[in-house]
Design a protein around this motif. Structure first.
Motif, PDB file in Angstrom:
ATOM      1  N   LEU A 159       0.737  -1.260   0.018  1.00 43.48           N
ATOM      2  CA  LEU A 159       0.076  -0.091  -0.081  1.00 43.48           C
ATOM      3  C   LEU A 159       0.874   1.398   0.177  1.00 43.48           C
ATOM      4  CD1 LEU A 159      -3.043  -0.714   2.243  1.00 43.48           C
ATOM      5  CD2 LEU A 159      -3.137   0.258   0.100  1.00 43.48           C
ATOM      6  N   ILE A 160       1.902   1.055   0.599  1.00 47.15           N
ATOM      7  CA  ILE A 160       2.798   2.335   0.628  1.00 47.15           C
ATOM      8  C   ILE A 160       3.126   2.831  -1.046  1.00 47.15           C
ATOM      9  CG2 ILE A 160       5.067   3.364   1.260  1.00 47.15           C
ATOM     10  CD1 ILE A 160       5.359   0.789   3.454  1.00 47.15           C
ATOM     11  N   LEU A 161       3.589   1.919  -1.794  1.00 45.16           N
ATOM     12  CA  LEU A 161       3.826   2.240  -3.125  1.00 45.16           C
ATOM     13  C   LEU A 161       2.498   2.484  -3.783  1.00 45.16           C
ATOM     14  CD1 LEU A 161       5.918   2.179  -5.154  1.00 45.16           C
ATOM     15  CD2 LEU A 161       5.074  -0.385  -5.854  1.00 45.16           C
ATOM     16  N   ALA A 162       1.605   1.864  -3.537  1.00 48.35           N
ATOM     17  CA  ALA A 162       0.255   2.311  -4.136  1.00 48.35           C
ATOM     18  C   ALA A 162      -0.401   3.603  -3.926  1.00 48.35           C
ATOM     19  CB  ALA A 162      -0.852   1.104  -3.751  1.00 48.35           C
ATOM     20  N   VAL A 163      -0.229   4.145  -2.733  1.00 50.06           N
ATOM     21  CA  VAL A 163      -0.670   5.195  -2.327  1.00 50.06           C
ATOM     22  C   VAL A 163       0.295   6.526  -2.861  1.00 50.06           C
ATOM     23  CG1 VAL A 163      -0.924   6.813  -0.338  1.00 50.06           C
ATOM     24  CG2 VAL A 163      -1.719   4.644   0.014  1.00 50.06           C
ATOM     25  N   VAL A 240       2.799  13.888  10.248  1.00 51.14           N
ATOM     26  CA  VAL A 240       3.496  15.145  10.473  1.00 51.14           C
ATOM     27  C   VAL A 240       5.100  14.851  10.386  1.00 51.14           C
ATOM     28  CG1 VAL A 240       4.166  17.157  11.815  1.00 51.14           C
ATOM     29  CG2 VAL A 240       1.829  16.018  11.911  1.00 51.14           C
ATOM     30  N   PHE A 241       5.462  13.852  10.900  1.00 47.51           N
ATOM     31  CA  PHE A 241       6.899  13.522  10.887  1.00 47.51           C
ATOM     32  C   PHE A 241       7.311  13.088   9.506  1.00 47.51           C
ATOM     33  CE2 PHE A 241      10.247  10.006  11.326  1.00 47.51           C
ATOM     34  CZ  PHE A 241      11.051  10.952  12.028  1.00 47.51           C
ATOM     35  N   GLY A 242       6.271  12.380   8.816  1.00 45.62           N
ATOM     36  CA  GLY A 242       6.614  12.129   7.254  1.00 45.62           C
ATOM     37  C   GLY A 242       6.477  13.185   6.457  1.00 45.62           C
ATOM     38  N   LEU A 251       8.269   5.061   6.556  1.00 47.56           N
ATOM     39  CA  LEU A 251       9.488   4.995   7.211  1.00 47.56           C
ATOM     40  C   LEU A 251       9.636   5.202   8.753  1.00 47.56           C
ATOM     41  CD1 LEU A 251      12.227   4.111   5.751  1.00 47.56           C
ATOM     42  CD2 LEU A 251      12.989   6.424   6.026  1.00 47.56           C
ATOM     43  N   GLY A 252       8.868   6.515   8.813  1.00 47.18           N
ATOM     44  CA  GLY A 252       8.712   6.744  10.262  1.00 47.18           C
ATOM     45  C   GLY A 252       7.894   5.873  11.148  1.00 47.18           C
ATOM     46  N   ALA A 253       6.992   5.212  10.687  1.00 46.13           N
ATOM     47  CA  ALA A 253       6.345   4.293  11.344  1.00 46.13           C
ATOM     48  C   ALA A 253       7.315   3.065  11.539  1.00 46.13           C
ATOM     49  CB  ALA A 253       5.167   3.697  10.488  1.00 46.13           C
ATOM     50  N   LEU A 254       8.088   2.666  10.839  1.00 43.66           N
ATOM     51  CA  LEU A 254       9.189   1.593  11.076  1.00 43.66           C
ATOM     52  C   LEU A 254       9.818   1.896  12.044  1.00 43.66           C
ATOM     53  CD1 LEU A 254      10.122  -0.056   7.465  1.00 43.66           C
ATOM     54  CD2 LEU A 254       9.289  -1.217   9.557  1.00 43.66           C
ATOM     55  N   LEU A 255      10.436   2.966  11.984  1.00 43.73           N
ATOM     56  CA  LEU A 255      11.539   3.513  12.819  1.00 43.73           C
ATOM     57  C   LEU A 255      10.965   3.544  14.232  1.00 43.73           C
ATOM     58  CD1 LEU A 255      14.398   4.878  12.870  1.00 43.73           C
ATOM     59  CD2 LEU A 255      13.156   7.154  13.105  1.00 43.73           C
ATOM     60  N   PHE A 256       9.515   4.043  14.309  1.00 47.79           N
ATOM     61  CA  PHE A 256       9.026   4.121  15.636  1.00 47.79           C
ATOM     62  C   PHE A 256       8.536   2.786  16.175  1.00 47.79           C
ATOM     63  CE2 PHE A 256       5.022   4.063  17.736  1.00 47.79           C
ATOM     64  CZ  PHE A 256       5.059   5.007  18.541  1.00 47.79           C
ATOM     65  N   ALA A 257       8.357   1.736  15.317  1.00 46.37           N
ATOM     66  CA  ALA A 257       8.066   0.479  15.726  1.00 46.37           C
ATOM     67  C   ALA A 257       9.336  -0.197  16.202  1.00 46.37           C
ATOM     68  CB  ALA A 257       7.429  -0.316  14.495  1.00 46.37           C
TER      69      ALA A 257
END
Lengths: 314, 349
Positions: A159-163, A240-242, A251-257
């Motif tokens: 979905l990242i790519l799709a969006v 906001v971060f992204g 990427l922010g979500a991954l870092l956060f996770a």
């Protein structure tokens, strides 16, 4: 010492990707709404509703993908409510969003108590199972992290790519972004700002609900109260971060996770015996605030975010 | 469709539309009751009876309304300046923590001195909690909605730590709760024998004070100006950021009083379930009151009544108590829509 042990352990990276998945769904959903000019604070409640609807569907004996579909439809229904009130009627997006969150959460809890009145320990369903991708899953570290996850995680990454493609490579994406930057220009093109914004909020809310459904159908296998636990608000910070870009937000979500997975593991170390566990649990929320502060100077907020558009009005 | 503003809405419009919103809320309640297999009229009757059907029920509603008046005022004050303080929950707990910290024997003062001191300290703590987010907003432009929301979770974890660590009651049989307040730190009951404490009177007083501030002082005027149009206010020489900070201190302090009054008036100690979402419900209270401080009293009574009534109803009928949350959220959404339609006409085309 401990830190390296954790970081070199494949299960840590697998956990990070797993924790990131629901955040990616919901963050992308919020991002679509905000790019069209609507802040959707319904996110937290829509995730709860999605988590419940998906889980309940499977609990009633339907398939897992049917559950995902039902969750999405429920999310879209709440998205429709949000969209009607904020777009054509131009009501305060803050108030409506919080109202939708309260309504969606309460509806899910009400439905849960109604269908399972006597239950004390929440019943389990058979969740999505990990799908190993041949060969790739055997890679060190990266293999278990990215190629031995459940179908929903793969979907999140696709979905990242799709969006991104949608927003930057299609006329519809251009119209969505224009609706959030300069709605008058959209009208000048003969398109309807109302239709675009409503569509974006409804679609985005569908994604948020799938993010919620990930929790009950891929991560925990049962539904319990307070399970979303602020993840929706964290996703708003991640947008906001992204800088309102799908790739950066994911990427922010991954870092956060990764930080989230790390704090869970640090609790098991000698350090965890000294530091109270509540301090570790605060990490995600504190990080979100820090991310907001960090990006505040460089934020490229959509210019018409939270600005209602009324045709023919200047 | 398009919205066309109405300059002078008729009286029928002003009263009729909010009435329609209330009717819609009642219809929603009936549908939920039907869904649960209960008789809608009986369910509604039980809610009303449970909220106001007896002296006991009425006092329970007044007790429940007390923290809601405080958090409702906190939201009303902040929203008037378009400061979106969604963190009343955190500020409430900050007030409660300080009340317990100073009220369990640390200060050995007689009640007439101790109680005002505790209230003041609680207010300062609540104000301090909101100071961070508001400074981030005015200095760096960080959206306060998200920061105040996230602070709620941080604060709750901090309270959980305190109750399992430094503030844990040694006599608590292992339960995560604080020691009990000393008798001098307890808000007495208004009438002996009736379960209603002076916190309620303090809440009424606070509403009156906020009303005076908003309508009779320069600060109130500045708050309204900033909320209506911050740019214009700045142009007119109003120090917008300073007004924001003052608003935040007032709002945080009011929310903290809810924590003070719940601990000192009702519970006598601090537990992690002190507030079942009073901070969030305060937003509904404020919006239903149209941000009017005196209206907050009425809408807090309404919201409290719905919750108390639903609690009592769900003990008798098989309708989950969450019906109250659905009802208040529905009331909020229908009411903001009704208000919009009071001042604007829908034109198709």
């Amino acid at each position: 010492m401990d830190l390296f042990d954790i970081l070199l352990n494949a299960s840590f990276w697998a956990a990070a990707v797993r924790i990131a998945s629901p955040l990616i769904f919901a963050t992308l959903g919020e991002l679509i709404c905000e790019r069209a000019g609507v802040l959707n604070l319904g996110i937290e409640g829509i995730m709860v509703a999605g988590a419940f609807a998906g889980w309940m569907t499977v609990y009633l004996g339907f398939g897992l993908w049917t559950g995902v579909l039902v969750a999405m439809l429920v999310g879209m229904a709440f998205g429709f409510l949000h969209a009607v009130l904020t777009v054509p009627f131009g009501l305060s997006q803050h108030v409506v969003g919080l109202g939708v969150t309260l309504l969606a959460t309460a509806t899910a809890y009400f439905a849960y108590r109604l269908s399972l009145p006597e239950v004390t320990s929440p019943p389990k369903i058979e969740p999505f199972q990990p799908l190993e991708i041949p060969l790739l899953a055997k890679l060190p570290l990266i293999g278990p992290a990215f190629f031995a996850q459940t179908a929903l995680t793969y979907l999140a990454f696709a979905l990242i790519l799709a969006v991104w493609l949608l927003l930057y490579r299609t006329p519809l994406g251009l119209a969505i972004r224009a609706a959030g930057e300069n709605p008058a220009s959209v009208e000048a093109q003969g398109l309807s700002v109302t239709a675009i914004r409503m569509g974006a909020v409804i679609a985005g809310s569908g994604l948020m609900a799938v993010g919620g459904a990930f929790l009950t159908m891929s991560a925990f296998s049962s539904f319990f109260f307070e399970m979303v636990n602020g993840r929706g608000w964290i996703c708003i910070a991640l947008v906001v971060f992204g800088a309102w870009r799908p790739g950066k937000a994911a990427l922010g979500a991954l870092l956060f996770a990764a930080f989230d997975a790390l704090q869970v593991r640090l609790q098991q170390t000698p350090m965890g015996a000294v530091v109270p566990y509540q301090l570790f649990l605060m990490v995600p929320y504190v990080l979100s605030i820090l991310a907001l502060i960090l990006m505040s100077r460089r934020a490229e907020v959509p210019a018409a975010l939270m600005m209602p558009f009324n045709k023919g009005e200047r | 469709m398009r919205l066309e503003p109405i300059a002078n809405p008729t009286l029928a419009r002003r009263i009729g539309l909010p009435a329609v919103a209330l009717v819609l809320t009642v219809i929603a309640a009936s549908l939920l009751a039907l869904l649960a297999g209960a008789n809608p009229f009986a369910t509604l009757g039980l809610i009303v009876q449970g909220a106001a059907g007896s002296k006991f029920a009425l006092l329970e509603t007044l007790n429940r309304a007390t923290p809601l008046i405080f958090t409702g005022l906190a939201a009303a004050v902040a929203f008037r300046a378009r400061l979106w303080n969604i963190g009343a929950e955190a500020q409430l707990y900050a007030g409660a923590v300080v009340t317990v910290l100073l009220g369990t024997g640390a200060l050995g003062l007689p009640a007439p001195l101790l109680l005002p001191l505790l209230a003041l300290a609680a207010m300062l703590a609540g104000a301090a909690i909101l100071l961070g987010p508001v400074l981030l907003k005015t200095r760096l432009g960080v959206d306060e909605v998200v920061t105040t929301l996230l602070f709620n979770f941080i604060m709750l974890l901090f309270v959980s730590y305190l109750l399992e660590g430094p503030m844990k009651d040694p006599m608590g049989m292992g339960w995560p709760k604080s020691a009990a307040l000393i008798p001098e730190a307890r808000l007495p009951r208004i009438v002996t024998g009736l379960r209603l404490h002076w916190g309620f009177a303090l809440a009424l007083l606070a509403a009156l004070a906020v009303w005076v501030i908003q309508t009779r002082t320069t600060l109130g005027y500045e708050i309204r100006a900033v909320g209506l149009n911050a740019e214009a206010a700045r142009f007119a020489g109003i120090p917008v950021n300073r007004v924001m900070v003052k608003t935040a201190l007032l709002s945080g302090g009011l929310a903290a009083l809810a924590g003070f009054s719940e601990v000192a008036g009702l519970k006598g100690n601090l537990t992690l379930d002190l507030s079942p979402g009073f901070g969030y419900a305060g937003i509904i209270v404020a919006m239903l009151a149209l941000l009017n401080p005196l209206g907050v009293i009425l809408s807090a009574l309404f919201v409290a009544g719905v919750f108390v009534g639903a609690d009592s109803m769900s003990r008798a009928a098989a309708v989950p108590t969450y019906i109250a949350d659905i009802l208040t959220a529905t009331a909020l959404l229908t009411m903001v829509l009704a208000l919009r339609l009071t001042h604007a006409r829908v034109r198709w085309r």
